[in-house]
Scaffold this motif. Sequence first.
Motif, PDB file in Angstrom:
ATOM      1  N   TRP A  35      55.770  43.944  38.111  1.00  0.00           N
ATOM      2  CA  TRP A  35      54.316  43.981  38.236  1.00  0.00           C
ATOM      3  C   TRP A  35      53.947  43.371  39.585  1.00  0.00           C
ATOM      4  CZ3 TRP A  35      50.759  46.282  35.192  1.00  0.00           C
ATOM      5  CH2 TRP A  35      51.133  46.638  33.888  1.00  0.00           C
ATOM      6  N   TYR A  36      53.041  44.039  40.281  1.00  0.00           N
ATOM      7  CA  TYR A  36      52.511  43.571  41.546  1.00  0.00           C
ATOM      8  C   TYR A  36      50.989  43.480  41.428  1.00  0.00           C
ATOM      9  CZ  TYR A  36      56.932  44.557  43.974  1.00  0.00           C
ATOM     10  OH  TYR A  36      58.236  44.564  44.394  1.00  0.00           O
ATOM     11  N   ARG A  37      50.409  42.751  42.357  1.00  0.00           N
ATOM     12  CA  ARG A  37      48.951  42.735  42.434  1.00  0.00           C
ATOM     13  C   ARG A  37      48.523  42.696  43.891  1.00  0.00           C
ATOM     14  NH1 ARG A  37      47.561  36.631  40.138  1.00  0.00           N
ATOM     15  NH2 ARG A  37      48.254  35.455  41.999  1.00  0.00           N
ATOM     16  N   GLN A  38      47.316  43.198  44.126  1.00  0.00           N
ATOM     17  CA  GLN A  38      46.750  43.147  45.465  1.00  0.00           C
ATOM     18  C   GLN A  38      45.267  42.861  45.369  1.00  0.00           C
ATOM     19  OE1 GLN A  38      47.451  46.572  47.992  1.00  0.00           O
ATOM     20  NE2 GLN A  38      47.243  45.270  49.811  1.00  0.00           N
ATOM     21  N   ALA A  39      44.868  41.776  45.977  1.00  0.00           N
ATOM     22  CA  ALA A  39      43.460  41.402  46.035  1.00  0.00           C
ATOM     23  C   ALA A  39      42.870  41.916  47.342  1.00  0.00           C
ATOM     24  CB  ALA A  39      43.330  39.884  45.946  1.00  0.00           C
ATOM     25  N   PRO A  40      41.561  42.113  47.397  1.00  0.00           N
ATOM     26  CA  PRO A  40      40.920  42.615  48.629  1.00  0.00           C
ATOM     27  C   PRO A  40      41.241  41.723  49.813  1.00  0.00           C
ATOM     28  CG  PRO A  40      39.380  42.689  46.805  1.00  0.00           C
ATOM     29  CD  PRO A  40      40.584  41.970  46.300  1.00  0.00           C
ATOM     30  N   GLY A  41      41.696  42.346  50.891  1.00  0.00           N
ATOM     31  CA  GLY A  41      41.977  41.606  52.107  1.00  0.00           C
ATOM     32  C   GLY A  41      43.286  40.837  52.095  1.00  0.00           C
ATOM     33  N   LYS A  42      44.056  40.992  51.041  1.00  0.00           N
ATOM     34  CA  LYS A  42      45.329  40.268  50.938  1.00  0.00           C
ATOM     35  C   LYS A  42      46.489  41.244  50.804  1.00  0.00           C
ATOM     36  CE  LYS A  42      43.534  35.996  48.915  1.00  0.00           C
ATOM     37  NZ  LYS A  42      43.715  34.981  47.848  1.00  0.00           N
ATOM     38  N   GLU A  43      47.690  40.745  51.125  1.00  0.00           N
ATOM     39  CA  GLU A  43      48.874  41.566  50.980  1.00  0.00           C
ATOM     40  C   GLU A  43      49.260  41.707  49.502  1.00  0.00           C
ATOM     41  OE1 GLU A  43      51.049  40.542  55.248  1.00  0.00           O
ATOM     42  OE2 GLU A  43      52.051  40.089  53.372  1.00  0.00           O
ATOM     43  N   ARG A  44      49.976  42.788  49.229  1.00  0.00           N
ATOM     44  CA  ARG A  44      50.479  42.985  47.874  1.00  0.00           C
ATOM     45  C   ARG A  44      51.484  41.887  47.542  1.00  0.00           C
ATOM     46  NH1 ARG A  44      52.621  48.698  47.260  1.00  0.00           N
ATOM     47  NH2 ARG A  44      50.472  49.248  46.740  1.00  0.00           N
ATOM     48  N   GLU A  45      51.413  41.400  46.328  1.00  0.00           N
ATOM     49  CA  GLU A  45      52.225  40.274  45.882  1.00  0.00           C
ATOM     50  C   GLU A  45      52.940  40.655  44.587  1.00  0.00           C
ATOM     51  OE1 GLU A  45      51.397  35.701  44.224  1.00  0.00           O
ATOM     52  OE2 GLU A  45      49.752  37.135  44.424  1.00  0.00           O
ATOM     53  N   ARG A  46      54.257  40.401  44.545  1.00  0.00           N
ATOM     54  CA  ARG A  46      54.964  40.628  43.295  1.00  0.00           C
ATOM     55  C   ARG A  46      54.724  39.430  42.384  1.00  0.00           C
ATOM     56  NH1 ARG A  46      61.417  41.433  42.541  1.00  0.00           N
ATOM     57  NH2 ARG A  46      61.343  39.140  42.459  1.00  0.00           N
ATOM     58  N   VAL A  47      54.266  39.694  41.158  1.00  0.00           N
ATOM     59  CA  VAL A  47      53.974  38.601  40.250  1.00  0.00           C
ATOM     60  C   VAL A  47      55.046  38.416  39.186  1.00  0.00           C
ATOM     61  CG1 VAL A  47      51.493  38.679  40.623  1.00  0.00           C
ATOM     62  CG2 VAL A  47      52.470  40.036  38.784  1.00  0.00           C
ATOM     63  N   ALA A  48      55.716  39.497  38.801  1.00  0.00           N
ATOM     64  CA  ALA A  48      56.724  39.369  37.755  1.00  0.00           C
ATOM     65  C   ALA A  48      57.693  40.538  37.814  1.00  0.00           C
ATOM     66  CB  ALA A  48      56.072  39.319  36.376  1.00  0.00           C
TER      67      ALA A  48
END
Length: 114
Positions: A35-48
């Motif tokens: 699972w990844y997430r991406q917030a506005p203005g931020k890089e994509r981040e792997r969360v799990a």
Amino acid sequence: VQLVESGGGLVQPGGSLRLTCAASGFTFSNAAMSWYRQAPGKERERVAAETSAGGSTNYGDSVKGRFTISRDNAKNTVYLQMNSLKPEDTAVYSCSTVWGRRYWGQGTQVTVSS
């Protein structure tokens, strides 16, 4: 390969959500899932992430102790249980796998706000 996420929405701080990713088009039981997430203005981040056998999981520092990844190989589904949500968890969450190449779902919006 098709990955379809669901379960996002608006939740108050401290609340919980469970995201679901339904997978098809590949041998799900043989694939590691993330699972990844991406917030506005931020890089994509792997969360799990979880191995194909489900025996090993890995979490981003920002979600450790709050999020849990799990899978049901009989249903070709991977889940992300998110507890104690914070406003900074607001993002588009996507599931992903590598099957010859990396594949992504379309994402589901999670908004944590009072």
